[in-house]
Scaffold this motif. Structure first.
Motif, PDB file in Angstrom:
ATOM      1  N   ILE A  13      38.473  39.672  35.432  1.00 22.15           N
ATOM      2  CA  ILE A  13      39.636  40.185  34.726  1.00 22.15           C
ATOM      3  C   ILE A  13      39.377  41.609  34.245  1.00 22.15           C
ATOM      4  O   ILE A  13      40.218  42.493  34.396  1.00 22.15           O
ATOM      5  N   GLU A  14      38.221  41.848  33.667  1.00 20.86           N
ATOM      6  CA  GLU A  14      37.872  43.193  33.194  1.00 20.86           C
ATOM      7  C   GLU A  14      37.808  44.180  34.356  1.00 20.86           C
ATOM      8  O   GLU A  14      38.269  45.316  34.234  1.00 20.86           O
ATOM      9  N   ALA A  15      37.249  43.752  35.481  1.00 17.61           N
ATOM     10  CA  ALA A  15      37.172  44.633  36.654  1.00 17.61           C
ATOM     11  C   ALA A  15      38.570  44.988  37.153  1.00 17.61           C
ATOM     12  O   ALA A  15      38.845  46.141  37.494  1.00 17.61           O
ATOM     13  N   HIS A  16      39.469  44.013  37.150  1.00 17.27           N
ATOM     14  CA  HIS A  16      40.841  44.266  37.584  1.00 17.27           C
ATOM     15  C   HIS A  16      41.577  45.166  36.598  1.00 17.27           C
ATOM     16  O   HIS A  16      42.373  46.012  37.004  1.00 17.27           O
ATOM     17  N   LYS A  17      41.314  45.005  35.310  1.00 21.85           N
ATOM     18  CA  LYS A  17      41.936  45.874  34.313  1.00 21.85           C
ATOM     19  C   LYS A  17      41.487  47.318  34.498  1.00 21.85           C
ATOM     20  O   LYS A  17      42.289  48.246  34.409  1.00 21.85           O
ATOM     21  N   GLN A  18      40.210  47.503  34.751  1.00 20.05           N
ATOM     22  CA  GLN A  18      39.703  48.859  34.963  1.00 20.05           C
ATOM     23  C   GLN A  18      40.284  49.457  36.248  1.00 20.05           C
ATOM     24  O   GLN A  18      40.667  50.625  36.280  1.00 20.05           O
TER      25      GLN A  18
END
Length: 86
Positions: A13-18
């Motif tokens: 999720i964090e990777a996709h947000k970035q």
């Protein structure tokens, strides 16, 4: 075992947000660049002269010359005002 899957999903999720943030920033930069290029293009005297010439030709060859003349003058005024206040 459940927390392992949860941690990997949170990392995803964090990777996709970035990734989304980077794409959004690039898209905003491209939009600003396109807007400035369009403003520069419309502000050139040769482009404005071509617009006026095309309008004059269209007005001269149409059966309803008065209406065409009025719409051509309106579009020239709009272009001038948009360039002035942009």
């Amino acid at each position: 075992m459940f927390t392992l899957f949860l941690k990997t999903e949170l990392k995803n999720i964090e990777a996709h947000k970035q990734s989304y943030a980077v794409q959004k920033q690039k898209a905003d930069m491209v939009v600003k660049k396109a807007q400035s290029q369009c403003a520069e293009l419309m502000g050139e005297p040769s482009v404005l002269a071509a617009i006026v010439a095309a309008g004059a030709f269209k007005g001269a060859t149409s059966p309803n010359a008065a209406q065409q003349r009025k719409s051509a003058l309106t579009s020239i005024a709009k272009t001038g005002l948009f360039n002035l206040f942009h």
